[in-house]
Design a protein around this motif. Structure first.
Motif, PDB file in Angstrom:
ATOM      1  N   PRO A 152      14.089  -0.239  16.023  1.00 15.06           N
ATOM      2  CA  PRO A 152      13.632   1.136  16.282  1.00 15.06           C
ATOM      3  C   PRO A 152      13.066   1.854  15.067  1.00 15.06           C
ATOM      4  O   PRO A 152      12.014   2.484  15.156  1.00 15.06           O
ATOM      5  CB  PRO A 152      14.903   1.825  16.803  1.00 15.06           C
ATOM      6  N   ALA A 153      13.738   1.782  13.920  1.00 14.67           N
ATOM      7  CA  ALA A 153      13.243   2.475  12.723  1.00 14.67           C
ATOM      8  C   ALA A 153      11.922   1.876  12.256  1.00 14.67           C
ATOM      9  O   ALA A 153      10.972   2.592  11.935  1.00 14.67           O
ATOM     10  CB  ALA A 153      14.278   2.414  11.599  1.00 14.67           C
ATOM     11  N   GLY A 154      11.849   0.553  12.219  1.00 13.15           N
ATOM     12  CA  GLY A 154      10.633  -0.098  11.767  1.00 13.15           C
ATOM     13  C   GLY A 154       9.453   0.157  12.690  1.00 13.15           C
ATOM     14  O   GLY A 154       8.333   0.419  12.224  1.00 13.15           O
ATOM     15  N   LEU A 155       9.686   0.101  13.985  1.00 16.15           N
ATOM     16  CA  LEU A 155       8.611   0.348  14.944  1.00 16.15           C
ATOM     17  C   LEU A 155       8.118   1.789  14.869  1.00 16.15           C
ATOM     18  O   LEU A 155       6.913   2.054  14.919  1.00 16.15           O
ATOM     19  CB  LEU A 155       9.087   0.022  16.354  1.00 16.15           C
ATOM     20  N   TRP A 411      10.984   2.410   0.719  1.00 12.53           N
ATOM     21  CA  TRP A 411      11.755   3.322   1.547  1.00 12.53           C
ATOM     22  C   TRP A 411      12.675   2.493   2.454  1.00 12.53           C
ATOM     23  O   TRP A 411      12.484   1.294   2.623  1.00 12.53           O
ATOM     24  CB  TRP A 411      10.830   4.178   2.414  1.00 12.53           C
ATOM     25  N   ALA A 412      13.666   3.157   3.046  1.00 11.02           N
ATOM     26  CA  ALA A 412      14.568   2.464   3.977  1.00 11.02           C
ATOM     27  C   ALA A 412      15.029   3.441   5.052  1.00 11.02           C
ATOM     28  O   ALA A 412      15.096   4.654   4.827  1.00 11.02           O
ATOM     29  CB  ALA A 412      15.772   1.871   3.238  1.00 11.02           C
ATOM     30  N   GLY A 413      15.347   2.904   6.215  1.00 10.14           N
ATOM     31  CA  GLY A 413      15.832   3.740   7.299  1.00 10.14           C
ATOM     32  C   GLY A 413      16.478   2.909   8.385  1.00 10.14           C
ATOM     33  O   GLY A 413      16.445   1.671   8.361  1.00 10.14           O
ATOM     34  N   GLY A 414      17.094   3.582   9.338  1.00 15.53           N
ATOM     35  CA  GLY A 414      17.829   2.898  10.390  1.00 15.53           C
ATOM     36  C   GLY A 414      19.239   2.568   9.955  1.00 15.53           C
ATOM     37  O   GLY A 414      19.766   3.127   8.988  1.00 15.53           O
ATOM     38  N   ASP A 415      19.854   1.618  10.641  1.00 16.70           N
ATOM     39  CA  ASP A 415      21.260   1.309  10.395  1.00 16.70           C
ATOM     40  C   ASP A 415      21.540   0.822   8.984  1.00 16.70           C
ATOM     41  O   ASP A 415      22.660   0.977   8.480  1.00 16.70           O
ATOM     42  CB  ASP A 415      21.740   0.244  11.391  1.00 16.70           C
ATOM     43  N   CYS A 416      20.551   0.229   8.302  1.00 14.94           N
ATOM     44  CA  CYS A 416      20.788  -0.318   6.964  1.00 14.94           C
ATOM     45  C   CYS A 416      20.893   0.768   5.898  1.00 14.94           C
ATOM     46  O   CYS A 416      21.359   0.513   4.788  1.00 14.94           O
ATOM     47  CB  CYS A 416      19.695  -1.310   6.588  1.00 14.94           C
ATOM     48  N   ALA A 417      20.428   1.988   6.211  1.00 17.67           N
ATOM     49  CA  ALA A 417      20.396   3.072   5.227  1.00 17.67           C
ATOM     50  C   ALA A 417      21.612   3.973   5.364  1.00 17.67           C
ATOM     51  O   ALA A 417      22.091   4.240   6.471  1.00 17.67           O
ATOM     52  CB  ALA A 417      19.118   3.887   5.387  1.00 17.67           C
ATOM     53  N   ALA A 418      22.102   4.458   4.251  1.00 16.38           N
ATOM     54  CA  ALA A 418      23.282   5.319   4.253  1.00 16.38           C
ATOM     55  C   ALA A 418      22.933   6.703   4.789  1.00 16.38           C
ATOM     56  O   ALA A 418      21.808   7.181   4.655  1.00 16.38           O
ATOM     57  CB  ALA A 418      23.841   5.436   2.840  1.00 16.38           C
ATOM     58  N   GLY A 419      23.929   7.323   5.409  1.00 13.37           N
ATOM     59  CA  GLY A 419      23.806   8.730   5.758  1.00 13.37           C
ATOM     60  C   GLY A 419      23.585   9.058   7.206  1.00 13.37           C
ATOM     61  O   GLY A 419      23.890  10.154   7.653  1.00 13.37           O
ATOM     62  N   GLY A 420      23.067   8.135   8.007  1.00 13.95           N
ATOM     63  CA  GLY A 420      22.747   8.459   9.393  1.00 13.95           C
ATOM     64  C   GLY A 420      23.741   7.880  10.379  1.00 13.95           C
ATOM     65  O   GLY A 420      24.616   7.081  10.022  1.00 13.95           O
ATOM     66  N   ASP A 421      23.611   8.303  11.644  1.00 10.42           N
ATOM     67  CA  ASP A 421      24.403   7.706  12.708  1.00 10.42           C
ATOM     68  C   ASP A 421      23.737   6.406  13.141  1.00 10.42           C
ATOM     69  O   ASP A 421      22.525   6.271  13.097  1.00 10.42           O
ATOM     70  CB  ASP A 421      24.475   8.645  13.922  1.00 10.42           C
ATOM     71  N   ASP A 422      24.544   5.452  13.589  1.00  8.17           N
ATOM     72  CA  ASP A 422      23.997   4.179  14.044  1.00  8.17           C
ATOM     73  C   ASP A 422      23.539   4.304  15.493  1.00  8.17           C
ATOM     74  O   ASP A 422      24.127   3.728  16.412  1.00  8.17           O
ATOM     75  CB  ASP A 422      25.043   3.067  13.888  1.00  8.17           C
ATOM     76  N   THR A 426      18.449   8.190  16.112  1.00  3.22           N
ATOM     77  CA  THR A 426      18.499   8.518  14.687  1.00  3.22           C
ATOM     78  C   THR A 426      17.595   7.584  13.889  1.00  3.22           C
ATOM     79  O   THR A 426      16.883   8.012  12.970  1.00  3.22           O
ATOM     80  CB  THR A 426      19.940   8.423  14.170  1.00  3.22           C
ATOM     81  N   ALA A 427      17.602   6.309  14.249  1.00  5.55           N
ATOM     82  CA  ALA A 427      16.741   5.348  13.569  1.00  5.55           C
ATOM     83  C   ALA A 427      15.269   5.708  13.740  1.00  5.55           C
ATOM     84  O   ALA A 427      14.476   5.618  12.797  1.00  5.55           O
ATOM     85  CB  ALA A 427      17.010   3.939  14.105  1.00  5.55           C
ATOM     86  N   VAL A 428      14.899   6.133  14.952  1.00  9.21           N
ATOM     87  CA  VAL A 428      13.513   6.541  15.201  1.00  9.21           C
ATOM     88  C   VAL A 428      13.132   7.715  14.304  1.00  9.21           C
ATOM     89  O   VAL A 428      12.060   7.732  13.691  1.00  9.21           O
ATOM     90  CB  VAL A 428      13.308   6.905  16.680  1.00  9.21           C
ATOM     91  N   ALA A 429      14.020   8.703  14.224  1.00 10.72           N
ATOM     92  CA  ALA A 429      13.748   9.872  13.389  1.00 10.72           C
ATOM     93  C   ALA A 429      13.583   9.476  11.929  1.00 10.72           C
ATOM     94  O   ALA A 429      12.676   9.959  11.229  1.00 10.72           O
ATOM     95  CB  ALA A 429      14.865  10.899  13.542  1.00 10.72           C
TER      96      ALA A 429
END
Length: 444
Positions: A152-155, A411-422, A426-429
């Motif tokens: 989701p984050a990558g897409l 940059w990084a995002g989604g479940d691999c990145a600290a701070g967000g909900d899994d 959230t990954a999309v955002a």
């Protein structure tokens, strides 16, 4: 358990194909137009809508519902997709009961919120049913960005970058795109191969190439990407699974819940999907619920979810807990595994009662044993394969602002990145916001 090896008691075909088709039917069927109109009429169209504040992707919920109410479902879909390009999947899997719908004024006043999730699905499905794509690419910038991971984050990151005129290459370790949406969500939440259909639809924007079977640390390194591309976005997910740390957890019949869910999602014939007679799931999150419910739907006679803390601490929402109970899944609280018993294959699991001692979880010494020929571990996942040189925050990649890592241009995002909900939403955002920051950096 070794590949291809099956513990006694774990068999396929416990239910007929007709029974399985009924069990795995769409959890929340799509609205018909008249149903959507009735549901939309319940919205108060609040000026300071609390549902918008509760949405991680900041969708203008009152606007899109009014667009549905006035007979413009495709306009409503565009309103959603401008903020959340995976709005179709999020409408199906997002825990709306703890986000937008929990914040709904109707929920506060009447205990029955506007059905925002199903209205979102109605709107996004209306857009996706049309030929073409609702968004157009900007003029080419000549810049190319690498995205690692087609979840989701990558897409979401790739789509926004492509919209802004950049070329994007997604490197995906698996042979199929989608990430969590394709491999990690219960089959009854995403029917009719929707996850792949959504990926195919997203790619219509153009400018995005996906290379499957291309893994960080195997086919390439982060330094390779930094040399070849103008920017890099890491969305590698969480591929490690935490251990039970219980004696005997290596016995046949003990496996990771995420592997079970992925196998089920990829199964072309559920009558060939093996499941135990007595199944025990260890964990308290969405993965535990998805594994437990699906084991029951496959025909397991007894399914128990054991969670080490009390109900209020459980990661899965009350809606999901109630869903499990409605399917015949038993949830036991304040129990932690201490040993798996059996001669080669699991026959019982021993659990110790726990208590909260001034904020610390401690065992009481009292134990019980449950019959089990299959045990699923669903006690959280961990980051594996983080590239060397990237700073970590605990067990995830440390980020600042919209996903900036400690390495310039990465940059990084989604479940691999600290701070967000899994969560998918959230990954999309995070993917979307990182794309905007990457664009600003490349345009400077």
């Amino acid at each position: 358990m070794a590949q291809g090896q099956m513990a006694p008691g774990i068999v396929a075909g416990r239910l007929s194909s007709d029974e399985l088709a009924s069990n795995f039917a769409d959890l929340h069927p799509a609205f018909a137009p008249h149903e959507a109109a009735v549901a939309a009429d319940r919205c108060y169209f609040c000026y300071d809508a609390p549902c918008v504040t509760a949405c991680p992707t900041d969708i203008d919920i009152p606007l899109f519902i009014r667009q549905i109410q006035t007979g413009q479902p495709e306009a409503a879909g565009r309103t959603i997709l401008e903020q959340n390009i995976l709005g179709g999947m999020c409408a199906r899997v997002c825990p709306t009961e703890t986000l937008c719908e929990e914040a709904c004024v109707r929920e506060t006043a009447e205990g029955k919120p506007v059905e925002i999730g199903r209205l979102q699905r109605y709107a996004t499905d209306s857009v996706m049913a049309k030929n073409g794509h609702p968004f157009e690419r900007a003029e080419p910038t000549g810049k190319t960005v690498a995205v690692v991971g087609a979840g989701p984050a990558g897409l979401a990151c790739a789509h926004r970058l492509a919209m802004l005129g950049h070329d994007v290459v997604i490197h995906e370790a698996r042979e199929k795109s989608g990430g969590l949406n394709e491999f990690g969500i219960a089959a009854y939440k995403s029917t009719d191969n929707f996850a792949q259909a959504e990926v195919d639809w997203l790619l219509r924007i153009g400018g995005i190439t996906i290379k499957t079977g291309s893994a960080l640390g195997r086919e390439f390194t982060l330094d390779d990407l930094r040399d070849q591309y103008d920017a890099v976005f890491l969305s590698i997910g969480l591929t490690g699974v935490n251990a039970l740390r219980a004696e005997g957890e290596d016995k046949d019949g003990v496996r990771n819940a995420v592997d079970f869910i992925a196998e089920l999602r990829q199964a072309s014939d559920l009558t060939k999907m093996p499941v135990g007679r007595n199944v025990v799931v260890i964990g308290g999150g969405m993965t535990a619920i998805d594994a437990g419910v699906q084991a029951k739907l496959l025909g397991a006679e007894n399914v128990t979810i054991a969670y080490r803390r009390d109900r209020e601490a459980m990661g899965a929402s009350r809606f999901e807990q109630d869903l499990a109970a409605s399917k015949g899944v038993r949830i036991l609280f304040n129990l932690q595994p201490v040993a798996v018993h059996g001669n080669g294959a699991v026959r019982e699991i021993e659990l110790e009662y726990t208590t909260n001692d001034n904020g610390t979880l401690v065992g009481t010494g009292e134990t019980i044993r449950l019959a089990a020929d299959q045990v699923f571990k669903a006690i959280g996942q961990s980051l594996e394969g983080a590239p060397e040189g990237v700073k970590l925050d605990g067990r995830k990649i440390a980020v600042t602002g919209p996903g900036r890592t400690s390495v310039p241009g990465v940059w990084a995002g989604g479940d691999c990145a600290a701070g967000g909900d899994d969560l998918t939403v959230t990954a999309v955002a995070e993917g979307r916001d990182a794309a905007m920051d990457i664009h600003a950096s490349l345009s400077a």
